[in-house]
Design a protein around this motif. Structure first.
Motif: not given
Length: 458
Positions: A378-400
């Motif tokens: 989720r966005d809040s988890e991503r805001a706490a840190g992420y792998v550089e160069g990674s793409q972000h799409i929360p799982v609940h939005a991925l199907h669309g």
């Protein structure tokens, strides 16, 4: 002597309560599948005299109406809730006799919804427990943004006032028994621990330790995405949910499974993510039966889409079916049990994809191989840190948004592995080459991957 029995529903992160005396009891915020509530009362040897709702629920379908009809109990619903069925409207200060010397007193605690009502259990005139629904939770409060966006700040301020009303009205030793906060997305944050009192909340709950402006600002800043299926829960509860049918779904063979997939229906494999990755029906999705099945499947699936369930045993199908009725997925179109080879037509092969750790990803990157790293937290988890160069799409939005995933082999991760497995199955069904990272996110930095964060969201 009074008793309170807790009924836990880990899949939704909620609790219901059976409370009473030697002869009669009240049920607070019951689940859709009321048979287990009736069984709990039978074990106690008590009559269910009252069924009480703290509010019209937004995260699950209530069994309150059916339970009241089945047992002949009075159905207590806050007077301010607009519903389409007969009930006993409850207003602030109303007292309901439960058993000899045992009274349930209604206390208006708006905030989670405008009509939210808590119930204080009194024994011989002394308050002993407070059923706080989505008002005062363990270290938190219910989120105020599920009713109407224009009301969110007003309801957040009401949450602060309601928390103080509870704390000012009740003694330190009174038990606080919330419905939400144990994994439910109805909570503004998750509970630490599983029991609390008014005294403990006075010391630890931000609603009771900060001024209203600070509290509201922090509460609103911390709100995360709302599960899509919540839009259907309130209307169903307002209209009056129908009884559930938990009889086994019709069995499906390999031909029918293939036919349903070809028709665009959802075939969901409930096995654990390790077994699914090793071999599964091509085109099927993986949502583990033990976990947050109802939350994530209901969040992901287009509402009303037929679903066929696959599992190792009939018991797993029955458990999943029970969970899904709680969020309005009432009847699976079909089901199949056993091993994957029995679900696949003769001459066709099982699909599979590899699983890995963050250390494996670091090794692949270290060799200079180009891979897509997809973060489905989720966005809040991503805001706490992420792998550089990674793409972000929360799982609940991925199907669309599958078409947005960058080309290449997709290494998909979440915080622990469960959501990554769901995402990997979606990608695999769409024909993408995928690797499911089954690892704790904390291992990313330990493996030498560059991790950025926390992110300043101001």
């Amino acid at each position: 002597m009074f008793f309170v029995d807790t009924l836990e529903f880990e899949g939704l992160g909620n609790r219901s309560y059976l409370a009473g005396g030697p002869d009669a009891a009240v049920v607070v915020d019951p689940p859709r599948d009321v048979d287990q509530v009736i069984a709990a009362a039978a074990r106690r040897g008590v009559r269910i005299a009252h069924v009480a709702e703290t509010h019209v629920h937004n995260d699950y379908i209530s069994g309150g109406l059916e339970l009241a009809r089945t047992t002949g109990a009075r159905y207590l619903v806050p007077a301010g809730a607009s519903v389409s069925f007969e009930r006993t409207p409850v207003s602030d200060g109303d007292a309901i006799a439960v058993d000899e010397g045992l009274v349930l007193r209604a206390m208006a605690t708006p905030g989670h919804t405008p009509h939210h009502t808590s119930y204080v259990l009194e024994e011989d005139g002394r308050s002993v427990a407070a059923f706080t629904g989505g008002s005062l939770l363990i270290g938190s409060v219910g989120r105020p943004d599920l009713v109407e966006p224009r009301l969110t700040e007003r309801l957040a301020r009401a949450q602060h006032a309601s928390a103080h009303r509870l704390a000012d009205s009740l003694d330190d030793e009174v038990r606080v028994l919330p419905t939400h906060g144990f994994g439910s997305f109805c909570s503004s944050s998750q509970a630490e621990g599983d029991a609390t009192t008014i005294g403990a909340e006075r010391k630890n709950n931000e609603a009771l330790t900060t001024d209203v402006d600070t509290f509201v600002a922090r509460l609103l800043a911390g709100l995360d995405d709302v599960p899509a299926y919540y839009a259907h829960m309130g209307p169903a509860n307002t209209a009056g949910p129908a009884p559930v049918d938990l009889t086994p779904p019709r069995p499906a063979d390999a031909e029918e499974i293939a036919s349903r997939l070809a028709a665009g229906e959802w075939v969901v494999d409930l096995r654990n993510r390790v077994a699914f990755a090793e071999g599964h029906v091509a085109g099927s999705f993986n949502v583990e039966g033990e976990g947050k099945l109802a939350t994530y499947l209901a969040w992901l699936i287009p509402w009303g889409k037929p679903v066929t369930l696959l599992a190792s045993t009939p018991e797993q199908i029955a458990m999943a079916q029970r969970e899904l009725t709680r969020v309005g997925i009432d009847r699976p179109a079909a089901a199949a049990t056993g091993e994957p080879h029995a679900w696949i037509r003769e001459g066709e092969r099982a699909a599979s994809f590899p699983r890995a750790r963050f250390a494996d990803l670091a090794e692949v990157r270290g060799r200079g191989e180009h891979v897509v790293v997809l973060d489905v937290r989720r966005d809040s988890e991503r805001a706490a840190g992420y792998v550089e160069g990674s793409q972000h799409i929360p799982v609940h939005a991925l199907h669309g948004r599958l078409g947005e995933v960058a080309p290449g082999v997709v290494w998909v991760h979440c915080a622990g592995g469960m959501r990554a497995a769901i995402a990997a199955s979606l990608l695999d069904a769409a024909g993408r080459e995928v690797v499911a990272v089954d690892d704790a996110f904390t291992a990313a930095g330990e493996a030498g991957l560059p991790v950025t964060g926390p992110v300043d969201t101001d």
